[in-house]
Design a protein around this motif. Structure first.
Motif, PDB file in Angstrom:
ATOM      1  N   HIS A   1       2.091   0.848 -10.087  1.00 38.16           N
ATOM      2  CA  HIS A   1       0.937   1.600  -9.600  1.00 38.16           C
ATOM      3  C   HIS A   1      -0.338   1.164 -10.321  1.00 38.16           C
ATOM      4  O   HIS A   1      -1.372   0.918  -9.693  1.00 38.16           O
ATOM      5  CB  HIS A   1       1.180   3.101  -9.809  1.00 38.16           C
ATOM      6  CG  HIS A   1       0.135   3.970  -9.212  1.00 38.16           C
ATOM      7  ND1 HIS A   1       0.221   4.456  -7.929  1.00 38.16           N
ATOM      8  CD2 HIS A   1      -1.027   4.447  -9.715  1.00 38.16           C
ATOM      9  CE1 HIS A   1      -0.853   5.188  -7.668  1.00 38.16           C
ATOM     10  NE2 HIS A   1      -1.618   5.209  -8.736  1.00 38.16           N
ATOM     11  N   ALA A   2      -0.261   1.040 -11.641  1.00 34.39           N
ATOM     12  CA  ALA A   2      -1.439   0.669 -12.423  1.00 34.39           C
ATOM     13  C   ALA A   2      -1.888  -0.757 -12.110  1.00 34.39           C
ATOM     14  O   ALA A   2      -3.093  -1.011 -11.929  1.00 34.39           O
ATOM     15  CB  ALA A   2      -1.145   0.813 -13.908  1.00 34.39           C
ATOM     16  N   VAL A   3      -0.960  -1.684 -12.040  1.00 35.02           N
ATOM     17  CA  VAL A   3      -1.316  -3.083 -11.785  1.00 35.02           C
ATOM     18  C   VAL A   3      -1.943  -3.242 -10.407  1.00 35.02           C
ATOM     19  O   VAL A   3      -2.991  -3.888 -10.255  1.00 35.02           O
ATOM     20  CB  VAL A   3      -0.084  -4.000 -11.942  1.00 35.02           C
ATOM     21  CG1 VAL A   3      -0.350  -5.391 -11.404  1.00 35.02           C
ATOM     22  CG2 VAL A   3       0.333  -4.074 -13.402  1.00 35.02           C
ATOM     23  N   THR A   4      -1.338  -2.648  -9.381  1.00 38.55           N
ATOM     24  CA  THR A   4      -1.902  -2.779  -8.039  1.00 38.55           C
ATOM     25  C   THR A   4      -3.244  -2.057  -7.923  1.00 38.55           C
ATOM     26  O   THR A   4      -4.142  -2.522  -7.220  1.00 38.55           O
ATOM     27  CB  THR A   4      -0.922  -2.267  -6.971  1.00 38.55           C
ATOM     28  OG1 THR A   4      -0.557  -0.914  -7.268  1.00 38.55           O
ATOM     29  CG2 THR A   4       0.306  -3.141  -6.901  1.00 38.55           C
TER      30      THR A   4
ATOM     31  N   PHE B   1       0.826  -1.206   0.000  1.00 40.54           N
ATOM     32  CA  PHE B   1       0.000   0.000   0.000  1.00 40.54           C
ATOM     33  C   PHE B   1       0.864   1.262   0.000  1.00 40.54           C
ATOM     34  O   PHE B   1       0.652   2.176  -0.804  1.00 40.54           O
ATOM     35  CB  PHE B   1      -0.937  -0.002   1.211  1.00 40.54           C
ATOM     36  CG  PHE B   1      -1.633   1.304   1.436  1.00 40.54           C
ATOM     37  CD1 PHE B   1      -2.712   1.675   0.643  1.00 40.54           C
ATOM     38  CD2 PHE B   1      -1.203   2.178   2.419  1.00 40.54           C
ATOM     39  CE1 PHE B   1      -3.348   2.893   0.831  1.00 40.54           C
ATOM     40  CE2 PHE B   1      -1.836   3.393   2.617  1.00 40.54           C
ATOM     41  CZ  PHE B   1      -2.905   3.743   1.820  1.00 40.54           C
ATOM     42  N   VAL B   2       1.855   1.308   0.872  1.00 41.30           N
ATOM     43  CA  VAL B   2       2.719   2.490   0.964  1.00 41.30           C
ATOM     44  C   VAL B   2       3.544   2.632  -0.312  1.00 41.30           C
ATOM     45  O   VAL B   2       3.712   3.743  -0.837  1.00 41.30           O
ATOM     46  CB  VAL B   2       3.608   2.416   2.225  1.00 41.30           C
ATOM     47  CG1 VAL B   2       4.687   3.479   2.211  1.00 41.30           C
ATOM     48  CG2 VAL B   2       2.746   2.564   3.470  1.00 41.30           C
ATOM     49  N   ALA B   3       4.036   1.517  -0.845  1.00 38.30           N
ATOM     50  CA  ALA B   3       4.800   1.580  -2.100  1.00 38.30           C
ATOM     51  C   ALA B   3       3.938   2.123  -3.233  1.00 38.30           C
ATOM     52  O   ALA B   3       4.387   2.948  -4.031  1.00 38.30           O
ATOM     53  CB  ALA B   3       5.343   0.200  -2.456  1.00 38.30           C
ATOM     54  N   ARG B   4       2.677   1.661  -3.298  1.00 38.96           N
ATOM     55  CA  ARG B   4       1.790   2.158  -4.349  1.00 38.96           C
ATOM     56  C   ARG B   4       1.539   3.653  -4.186  1.00 38.96           C
ATOM     57  O   ARG B   4       1.519   4.405  -5.157  1.00 38.96           O
ATOM     58  CB  ARG B   4       0.463   1.396  -4.351  1.00 38.96           C
ATOM     59  CG  ARG B   4      -0.451   1.845  -5.490  1.00 38.96           C
ATOM     60  CD  ARG B   4      -1.777   1.118  -5.547  1.00 38.96           C
ATOM     61  NE  ARG B   4      -2.545   1.280  -4.341  1.00 38.96           N
ATOM     62  CZ  ARG B   4      -2.750   0.317  -3.438  1.00 38.96           C
ATOM     63  NH1 ARG B   4      -2.247  -0.865  -3.613  1.00 38.96           N
ATOM     64  NH2 ARG B   4      -3.473   0.547  -2.375  1.00 38.96           N
ATOM     65  N   GLU B   5       1.363   4.104  -2.979  1.00 32.86           N
ATOM     66  CA  GLU B   5       1.148   5.528  -2.749  1.00 32.86           C
ATOM     67  C   GLU B   5       2.394   6.341  -3.108  1.00 32.86           C
ATOM     68  O   GLU B   5       2.287   7.435  -3.661  1.00 32.86           O
ATOM     69  CB  GLU B   5       0.740   5.771  -1.295  1.00 32.86           C
ATOM     70  CG  GLU B   5      -0.616   5.183  -0.937  1.00 32.86           C
ATOM     71  CD  GLU B   5      -1.736   5.668  -1.836  1.00 32.86           C
ATOM     72  OE1 GLU B   5      -1.845   6.892  -2.041  1.00 32.86           O
ATOM     73  OE2 GLU B   5      -2.502   4.831  -2.336  1.00 32.86           O
ATOM     74  N   LEU B   6       3.574   5.820  -2.809  1.00 34.74           N
ATOM     75  CA  LEU B   6       4.807   6.532  -3.146  1.00 34.74           C
ATOM     76  C   LEU B   6       5.042   6.583  -4.657  1.00 34.74           C
ATOM     77  O   LEU B   6       5.664   7.522  -5.159  1.00 34.74           O
ATOM     78  CB  LEU B   6       6.004   5.888  -2.443  1.00 34.74           C
ATOM     79  CG  LEU B   6       6.048   6.088  -0.931  1.00 34.74           C
ATOM     80  CD1 LEU B   6       7.203   5.294  -0.330  1.00 34.74           C
ATOM     81  CD2 LEU B   6       6.171   7.558  -0.570  1.00 34.74           C
ATOM     82  N   THR B   7       4.539   5.595  -5.388  1.00 35.20           N
ATOM     83  CA  THR B   7       4.704   5.617  -6.840  1.00 35.20           C
ATOM     84  C   THR B   7       3.876   6.725  -7.483  1.00 35.20           C
ATOM     85  O   THR B   7       4.098   7.043  -8.658  1.00 35.20           O
ATOM     86  CB  THR B   7       4.331   4.265  -7.477  1.00 35.20           C
ATOM     87  OG1 THR B   7       2.974   3.947  -7.172  1.00 35.20           O
ATOM     88  CG2 THR B   7       5.258   3.164  -7.025  1.00 35.20           C
TER      89      THR B   7
END
Length: 126
Positions: A79-82, A24-30
């Motif tokens: 980001h798109a995949v998640t 979740f945090v990685a996706r938000e940082l992307t």
């Protein structure tokens, strides 16, 4: 001396204790790289319409810019995949009372993404 309110120590890496939180945090940082991609495309459009495409091409050919854009592509893809994988949790689709399975919603989202990408690649590369 007065006693202050108790303040528990802050855990600055709380998200690393759970895989779901870390993703979740990685996706938000992307999102930062998604914003960079949008800004880069706007700069490209400005260069094309403003007649400064040659200067933009020189900037775009620099090794650090290529590395940044490769990193941005990887981050934007993640980001798109998640994001697309989360769609079944946010959207419940029912057809005649039958709930459409998660894998069908995810598959439809990914298929639409690939089709739009293929059409855009065809338009840009022809």
């Amino acid at each position: 001396m007065t006693a202050g309110a108790y303040r528990p120590p802050r855990d600055r890496v709380w998200f690393l204790r759970s895989r779901a939180y870390a993703v979740f945090v990685a996706r938000e940082l992307t999102s930062v790289f998604v914003a960079w991609t949008i800004a880069y495309l706007l700069l490209l459009i400005a260069a094309v319409t403003g007649g400064t495409l040659q200067e933009f091409a020189v900037l775009a050919a620099r090794p650090w810019m290529i590395a940044l854009n490769v990193l941005a592509l990887a981050a934007t893809t993640f980001h798109a995949v998640t994001f697309l994988n989360l769609a079944p949790k946010a959207t419940v689709v029912r057809l005649d009372g039958w709930r459409v399975p998660d894998f069908m919603i995810q598959g439809g989202n990914h298929t639409a993404w690939l089709l739009v990408s293929a059409v855009l690649a065809w338009v840009v590369l022809r």
